[in-house]
Structure formats: structure tokens, C-alpha cells
Design a protein around this motif. Structure first.
Motif, PDB file in Angstrom:
ATOM      1  N   ILE A 111       0.841  -1.203   0.000  1.00 57.09           N
ATOM      2  CA  ILE A 111       0.000   0.000   0.000  1.00 57.09           C
ATOM      3  C   ILE A 111       0.875   1.251   0.000  1.00 57.09           C
ATOM      4  N   VAL A 112       1.899   1.253   0.833  1.00 59.21           N
ATOM      5  CA  VAL A 112       2.813   2.394   0.900  1.00 59.21           C
ATOM      6  C   VAL A 112       3.475   2.635  -0.451  1.00 59.21           C
ATOM      7  N   GLU A 113       3.925   1.577  -1.089  1.00 59.69           N
ATOM      8  CA  GLU A 113       4.608   1.726  -2.377  1.00 59.69           C
ATOM      9  C   GLU A 113       3.657   2.236  -3.452  1.00 59.69           C
ATOM     10  N   ARG A 114       2.402   1.813  -3.426  1.00 65.35           N
ATOM     11  CA  ARG A 114       1.442   2.293  -4.422  1.00 65.35           C
ATOM     12  C   ARG A 114       1.211   3.790  -4.274  1.00 65.35           C
ATOM     13  N   VAL A 115       1.143   4.268  -3.047  1.00 64.74           N
ATOM     14  CA  VAL A 115       0.986   5.704  -2.839  1.00 64.74           C
ATOM     15  C   VAL A 115       2.251   6.434  -3.256  1.00 64.74           C
ATOM     16  N   ARG A 116       3.400   5.901  -2.875  1.00 68.20           N
ATOM     17  CA  ARG A 116       4.666   6.567  -3.196  1.00 68.20           C
ATOM     18  C   ARG A 116       4.877   6.677  -4.694  1.00 68.20           C
ATOM     19  N   HIS A 117       4.622   5.591  -5.429  1.00 68.06           N
ATOM     20  CA  HIS A 117       4.827   5.607  -6.878  1.00 68.06           C
ATOM     21  C   HIS A 117       3.778   6.447  -7.595  1.00 68.06           C
ATOM     22  N   GLY A 118       2.590   6.561  -7.025  1.00 69.98           N
ATOM     23  CA  GLY A 118       1.537   7.325  -7.684  1.00 69.98           C
ATOM     24  C   GLY A 118       1.518   8.794  -7.335  1.00 69.98           C
ATOM     25  N   ALA A 119       2.282   9.201  -6.334  1.00 70.69           N
ATOM     26  CA  ALA A 119       2.260  10.581  -5.879  1.00 70.69           C
ATOM     27  C   ALA A 119       2.659  11.531  -6.997  1.00 70.69           C
ATOM     28  N   ALA A 120       1.857  12.590  -7.177  1.00 74.67           N
ATOM     29  CA  ALA A 120       2.107  13.608  -8.189  1.00 74.67           C
ATOM     30  C   ALA A 120       1.144  14.758  -7.939  1.00 74.67           C
ATOM     31  N   PRO A 121       1.439  15.946  -8.442  1.00 77.08           N
ATOM     32  CA  PRO A 121       0.531  17.078  -8.241  1.00 77.08           C
ATOM     33  C   PRO A 121      -0.880  16.784  -8.765  1.00 77.08           C
ATOM     34  N   GLY A 122      -1.875  17.082  -7.955  1.00 74.40           N
ATOM     35  CA  GLY A 122      -3.261  16.908  -8.361  1.00 74.40           C
ATOM     36  C   GLY A 122      -3.849  15.546  -8.105  1.00 74.40           C
ATOM     37  N   VAL A 123      -3.066  14.612  -7.604  1.00 72.96           N
ATOM     38  CA  VAL A 123      -3.504  13.230  -7.422  1.00 72.96           C
ATOM     39  C   VAL A 123      -4.518  13.106  -6.281  1.00 72.96           C
ATOM     40  N   VAL A 124      -5.512  12.239  -6.500  1.00 69.40           N
ATOM     41  CA  VAL A 124      -6.476  11.869  -5.468  1.00 69.40           C
ATOM     42  C   VAL A 124      -6.240  10.401  -5.139  1.00 69.40           C
ATOM     43  N   VAL A 125      -5.934  10.102  -3.880  1.00 64.58           N
ATOM     44  CA  VAL A 125      -5.605   8.747  -3.447  1.00 64.58           C
ATOM     45  C   VAL A 125      -6.838   8.096  -2.817  1.00 64.58           C
ATOM     46  N   LEU A 126      -7.146   6.872  -3.240  1.00 61.26           N
ATOM     47  CA  LEU A 126      -8.274   6.118  -2.695  1.00 61.26           C
ATOM     48  C   LEU A 126      -7.784   5.057  -1.706  1.00 61.26           C
ATOM     49  N   SER A 127      -8.309   5.133  -0.477  1.00 61.63           N
ATOM     50  CA  SER A 127      -8.092   4.109   0.537  1.00 61.63           C
ATOM     51  C   SER A 127      -9.431   3.847   1.221  1.00 61.63           C
ATOM     52  N   HIS A 128      -9.443   2.980   2.227  1.00 58.34           N
ATOM     53  CA  HIS A 128     -10.685   2.641   2.923  1.00 58.34           C
ATOM     54  C   HIS A 128     -10.459   2.644   4.432  1.00 58.34           C
ATOM     55  N   ASP A 129     -11.495   3.060   5.157  1.00 61.40           N
ATOM     56  CA  ASP A 129     -11.433   3.002   6.617  1.00 61.40           C
ATOM     57  C   ASP A 129     -12.511   2.083   7.168  1.00 61.40           C
ATOM     58  N   ALA A 130     -13.136   1.294   6.294  1.00 56.14           N
ATOM     59  CA  ALA A 130     -14.179   0.359   6.723  1.00 56.14           C
ATOM     60  C   ALA A 130     -14.375  -0.670   5.620  1.00 56.14           C
ATOM     61  N   GLY A 131     -15.327  -1.579   5.837  1.00 58.90           N
ATOM     62  CA  GLY A 131     -15.640  -2.581   4.829  1.00 58.90           C
ATOM     63  C   GLY A 131     -14.860  -3.868   4.965  1.00 58.90           C
ATOM     64  N   GLY A 132     -14.089  -4.030   6.022  1.00 58.46           N
ATOM     65  CA  GLY A 132     -13.279  -5.235   6.203  1.00 58.46           C
ATOM     66  C   GLY A 132     -12.174  -4.937   7.196  1.00 58.46           C
ATOM     67  N   ASP A 133     -11.144  -5.754   7.206  1.00 57.91           N
ATOM     68  CA  ASP A 133     -10.001  -5.531   8.090  1.00 57.91           C
ATOM     69  C   ASP A 133      -9.145  -4.417   7.484  1.00 57.91           C
ATOM     70  N   ARG A 134      -9.124  -3.269   8.126  1.00 60.45           N
ATOM     71  CA  ARG A 134      -8.402  -2.112   7.594  1.00 60.45           C
ATOM     72  C   ARG A 134      -7.137  -1.796   8.399  1.00 60.45           C
ATOM     73  N   SER A 135      -6.636  -2.776   9.138  1.00 63.70           N
ATOM     74  CA  SER A 135      -5.431  -2.540   9.929  1.00 63.70           C
ATOM     75  C   SER A 135      -4.235  -2.206   9.043  1.00 63.70           C
ATOM     76  N   GLN A 136      -4.143  -2.819   7.837  1.00 62.18           N
ATOM     77  CA  GLN A 136      -3.046  -2.497   6.929  1.00 62.18           C
ATOM     78  C   GLN A 136      -3.152  -1.055   6.445  1.00 62.18           C
TER      79      GLN A 136
END
Length: 285
Positions: free
Chosen positions: A233-258
Motif C-alpha cells: 500500500i505504501v509503495e502504491r501511494v509513493r509511486h503514484g504521488a504527483a501534483p493533483g492526485v487523489v488517493v483512494l483508501s478505505h477506513d471500513a468494509g473489512g479488516d483495515r489494519s493495513q
């Protein structure tokens, strides 16, 4: 199809979007297009608890730089007797410099959302939470906290259905009912909405506009709902980071400890790299 199952067609298109989103992030280009890849349904699995439990942290004075909203961006200015209806969701947000937006779907969930809010508060960063009405019903205090700490709450429907399989009446009920409970818990009606699974259709755009909301999708999908591992997950955010980017993650819907652990790792790294993590304006004059 059950809530725990993502339609095969959506899953394949979702994987295709991940590759395209990575390319967009690397190029830093701006644009709009319709996407049918997306997040996961709200699941009711009982995950393993996060070690340590949530801990209250003393309040910190907000950073004016990090908490400043994107200026000149918000719900559409509708001309008299005319409502602006988009044909595609927004995928990126404008802003000066290295601006990014973090978004979290499917909550709030008392098991994970408090950890995410704690981390955001620790680093004086605001984010967007696209909530499901049925989840808000039992966690209204978390929406009140989001309001107090300056986060933006968007509409993710009441029960997370596939909108493209519903009639207009059901779509309106899903969205309007969620607007009502957000207003009750958060203090104002939402200005943003996101279709479950990223599955948009004309009715969703029209009804969302009639309810005063802009459609927001994403540029970088962490695919955290697949439990790929914190490092991934960290690597996907790091590689996708760029001006204007919107990052999708989740805080519910299953085990979200990761997802919780990943945020604690990539958030300070993004800030150290000079990214301005903020939210679009909630109020539009």
C-alpha cells in the motif's frame, strides 16, 4: 452477487485502471474521464484488532499551510433554473505546487476510523471521507469529530449498492437519505459524492447535481481492500504521488489494519517530500 463479491467485469476494469492511474500519476497530467473501477462493498467481517488500541492525543495547533483548502474549487455554480451535470467524475484536483488529496471510503468504522483521524491530526493534515449512511447511523460521533477537525465528508450512498443496476428512484433514496444523516451528524450537507465501485451512470450524475454535489473519483487506487500488505500500500501511494492526485483508501468494509499502518508510514514521507495534503473547499460562495 453478495456485498463481499466484486463483479468480475468491474474487477478486471479496476486492474486496468490501476495501470493507467500509475501512468497518470507519473506524468502529472490533468484530465477527466469516466472510470468503472473502484472500491469495495461494505463488508461486515470481524477483523483482528490493532495492537495497542486507539489512544487520545492532545490537541495541536493546526498548521495554516497544511490545513488551507484548495481555493476556487467546490460544488458547481449553477446558473438560474439550470443545474450543471457532469458526464464524467473528477479524477484530479487543481492546486498550486505539489498538492494531493487523501480520501477514505466506506466508513466510518469505530475500529479503524479513529486511528486514521489520530494520524491526520498528528500531522495537521485534512482528508476526505466518503461515508455510507448505514455506517454513519451507528457512528455519528465520528462525523462530529471530522467536522471539528476540518475534514470533508462526502456521500457514498446509504448501503453501497451498484448504482448502474438501480432505477432512478432507488438511486435518489440512497443518496438523499445519506445527505440527510450527514447533515444531522456533520452539521452540513455534503458537496461531494462518489459512486460505489466507481460505477457511474447518467442518473447518478444528474441526481448528485440536483442534490448539490460534485462527483469525485480518484487517480491512485491503493487496492487496500485486497489486503496486499502494508508495504505494498505504501509503495502504491509513493509511486503514484504527483501534483493533483487523489488517493483512494478505505477506513471500513473489512479488516483495515493495513490501511491504518500504511497511512502512518506514507503520510510523513509525503510531507517530507514537499506535498501539500489538503481538501477541496467545502463552502462555495
Amino acid at each position: 452477487m453478495t456485498k463481499d463479491q466484486l463483479p468480475r467485469g468491474l474487477l478486471s476494469r479496476r486492474r486496468a485502471l490501476l495501470a493507467g492511474a500509475a501512468a497518470l500519476g507519473a506524468a502529472g497530467s490533468a484530465g477527466l474521464f469516466t472510470t468503472f473501477a473502484g472500491d469495495e462493498p461494505v463488508r461486515r467481517a470481524t477483523p483482528a484488532p490493532i495492537a495497542g488500541g486507539p489512544q487520545a492525543r492532545p490537541g495541536r495547533k493546526p498548521s495554516a499551510y497544511r490545513l488551507q483548502p484548495l481555493m476556487g474549487y467546490g460544488p458547481p455554480k449553477a446558473a438560474p433554473r439550470r443545474t450543471l451535470v457532469r458526464r464524467a467524475p473528477l479524477l484530479r484536483v487543481p492546486g498550486r505546487g505539489r498538492t494531493m488529496v487523501l480520501t477514505f471510503d466506506d466508513g466510518p468504522d469505530a475500529r479503524y476510523t479513529p486511528y486514521i483521524l489520530d494520524t491526520l491530526r498528528e500531522y495537521d493534515v485534512r482528508a476526505m471521507f466518503f461515508v455510507c449512511g448505514e455506517m454513519v447511523a451507528g457512528n455519528k460521533d465520528l462525523l462530529a469529530r471530522m467536522a471539528d477537525e476540518g475534514h470533508v465528508v462526502g456521500n457514498h450512498t446509504w448501503s453501497h449498492p451498484l448504482l448502474t443496476r438501480l432505477g432512478r428512484g432507488r438511486i435518489r433514496r440512497e443518496m438523499e437519505r445519506t445527505c440527510d444523516i450527514i447533515e444531522e451528524s456533520y452539521g452540513e450537507r455534503p458537496s461531494w459524492f462518489r459512486a460505489p465501485y466507481g460505477a457511474w451512470n447518467r442518473a447518478a450524475f444528474q441526481i448528485g447535481a440536483e442534490l448539490g454535489m460534485e462527483p469525485l473519483a480518484w487517480t491512485v487506487d491503493t487496492l487496500d481492500w485486497t489486503s496486499p500488505g502494508t508495504r505494498t500500500i505504501v509503495e502504491r501511494v509513493r509511486h503514484g504521488a504527483a501534483p493533483g492526485v487523489v488517493v483512494l483508501s478505505h477506513d471500513a468494509g473489512g479488516d483495515r489494519s493495513q490501511s491504518v499502518r500504511a497511512l502512518r508510514t506514507y503520510l510523513p514521507r509525503l510531507l517530507d517530500a514537499g506535498y501539500h495534503l489538503t481538501v477541496p473547499e467545502r463552502h462555495y460562495a
